[in-house]
Enzyme design. Structure first.
Site, mmCIF file in Angstrom:
data_model
loop_
_atom_site.group_PDB
_atom_site.id
_atom_site.type_symbol
_atom_site.label_atom_id
_atom_site.label_comp_id
_atom_site.label_asym_id
_atom_site.label_seq_id
_atom_site.Cartn_x
_atom_site.Cartn_y
_atom_site.Cartn_z
ATOM 1 N N LYS A 86 0.827 -1.212 0.000
ATOM 2 C CA LYS A 86 0.000 0.000 0.000
ATOM 3 C C LYS A 86 0.858 1.257 0.000
ATOM 4 C CE LYS A 86 -4.039 -2.076 2.241
ATOM 5 N NZ LYS A 86 -4.906 -2.057 3.450
ATOM 6 N N LYS A 121 -7.300 -10.201 -5.813
ATOM 7 C CA LYS A 121 -8.481 -10.383 -4.975
ATOM 8 C C LYS A 121 -9.580 -9.404 -5.367
ATOM 9 C CE LYS A 121 -8.734 -8.943 -0.639
ATOM 10 N NZ LYS A 121 -8.607 -8.792 0.834
ATOM 11 N N LYS A 145 -12.933 -4.528 -2.054
ATOM 12 C CA LYS A 145 -13.992 -3.522 -2.046
ATOM 13 C C LYS A 145 -13.466 -2.127 -2.331
ATOM 14 C CE LYS A 145 -13.950 -3.370 3.034
ATOM 15 N NZ LYS A 145 -13.023 -4.508 3.182
#
Length: 337
Positions: free
Chosen positions: A112, A197, A200
């Site tokens: 990240k 993946k 969301k």
């Protein structure tokens, strides 16, 4: 009873991956077999640039969808992380036990932080330290088990290390938890990039099925799912990730087994059609219950209020104990009148 803790972060609209990989298991199994706590971990949503109003909106939506997915406040404790001060209280104490090196080795932080730097942004300190807050989330309640996706297993290992280190230095205070990873559909992949993946907070909307997508939207997304070269339908996670992902989703929705299901299909088209219909049917009752709950916001607020009160009562004695043994002076009580 075994105590279970898990949480979901309100950084985006909840997806099919959240449901098949976690929420359904929580509702069907975990809340019935254990003393279960489920938390909307809104403090974790602040580790990156965010819109405050959106975080609040998504936090409420996440709580509502957890109830729509089958969590029963009579069987489990559902609450919002920021409503229970003990999470933040314990996080700082655990930061005094953790090391800089441990934080910088966390795979999610490295990934990240690299993405944030590529965008020209600055990396918030909270992004580095949030695994300690996650450890506090778990250890405050004496959880025995933490149901997580395999991408979060490293954070539970850190939690175990911090609990053992704290107990050895200051005395037995924390239960050392273990991670439990669902065996089926633990990691639903993006329909447009089956090597990633279905997240969301991902920007690739066409590859993500959201729990509140209309049936026709679901069908279009599945119909456009990336497949692989060749025409035969075989289950090969490494060599044929696109088809494997569809088979795993279909298996999770129907209770089948991906390898066995592959033999029933001669074309990608029929596989996609059946997978889409299976997803639509799995999500139908969730969407219907969500509509009902949205029409009664007072019920959801009451659940969260009662859940926070219950969680606070469970966490406070253990966090107070951690404060005492690490050397902090207890508050001076008011003089008796």
């Amino acid at each position: 009873m075994t105590r279970v803790f898990s949480g979901i972060k309100p950084t985006g609209h909840l997806t099919l991956g959240n449901y098949l990989g976690a929420m359904r298991q929580w509702a069907a199994v975990d809340q019935h077999r254990s003393d279960a706590l489920f938390c909307v971990v809104d403090l974790h949503a602040l580790t990156v640039d965010h819109d405050p109003a959106r975080v609040r909106r998504l936090s409420r939506q996440a709580a509502t969808l957890l109830l729509a997915a089958g969590l029963d406040p009579e069987l489990c404790t559902l609450f919002v992380q920021s409503h229970v001060d003990e999470h933040a209280r314990l996080s700082y104490v655990l930061e005094c036990v953790a090391t800089d090196g441990e934080m910088r080795r966390m795979i999610q932080y490295r990934e990240k932080a690299a993405r944030e730097r590529e965008r020209g942004g600055s990396v918030r300190l909270s992004l580095l330290t949030y695994p300690v807050l996650m450890a506090a989330d778990i250890l405050a309640y004496g959880a025995d088990e933490v149901p997580v996706g395999d991408d979060q297993a490293q954070h539970v290992e850190l939690t175990r290390d911090l609990a053992v280190r704290f107990n050895q230095r200051y005395g037995g205070t924390f239960v050392v938890p273990r991670a439990t990873v669902p065996k089926v559909a633990a990691r639903v992949m993006n329909l447009q990039d089956p090597t990633s993946k279905m997240g969301k907070s991902d920007d690739s909307g066409p590859g993500i099925v959201y729990l509140l997508d209309e049936p026709e939207v679901v069908r279009k997304k599945v119909a456009r799912a990336v497949t692989d070269s060749g025409r035969d339908v075989v289950y090969d996670r490494e060599g044929r990730p696109g088809v494997a992902n569809l088979l795993e989703v279909l298996a999770a929705c129907t209770g089948g087994e991906p390898g066995a299901l592959a033999g029933a299909y001669a074309s990608y088209g029929q596989l996609k059609k059946d997978t889409a219909e299976a997803v639509v049917e799995v999500l139908r009752p969730v969407r219907a219950r969500h509509r009902e709950l949205c029409a009664d916001p007072g019920f959801v607020e009451g659940v969260l209020r009662a859940g926070a009160e219950k969680a606070r009562a469970m966490a406070r004695p253990r966090v107070d104990a951690a404060y005492r043994v690490i050397g902090l002076l207890p508050p001076v009580p008011n003089a008796a009148r």
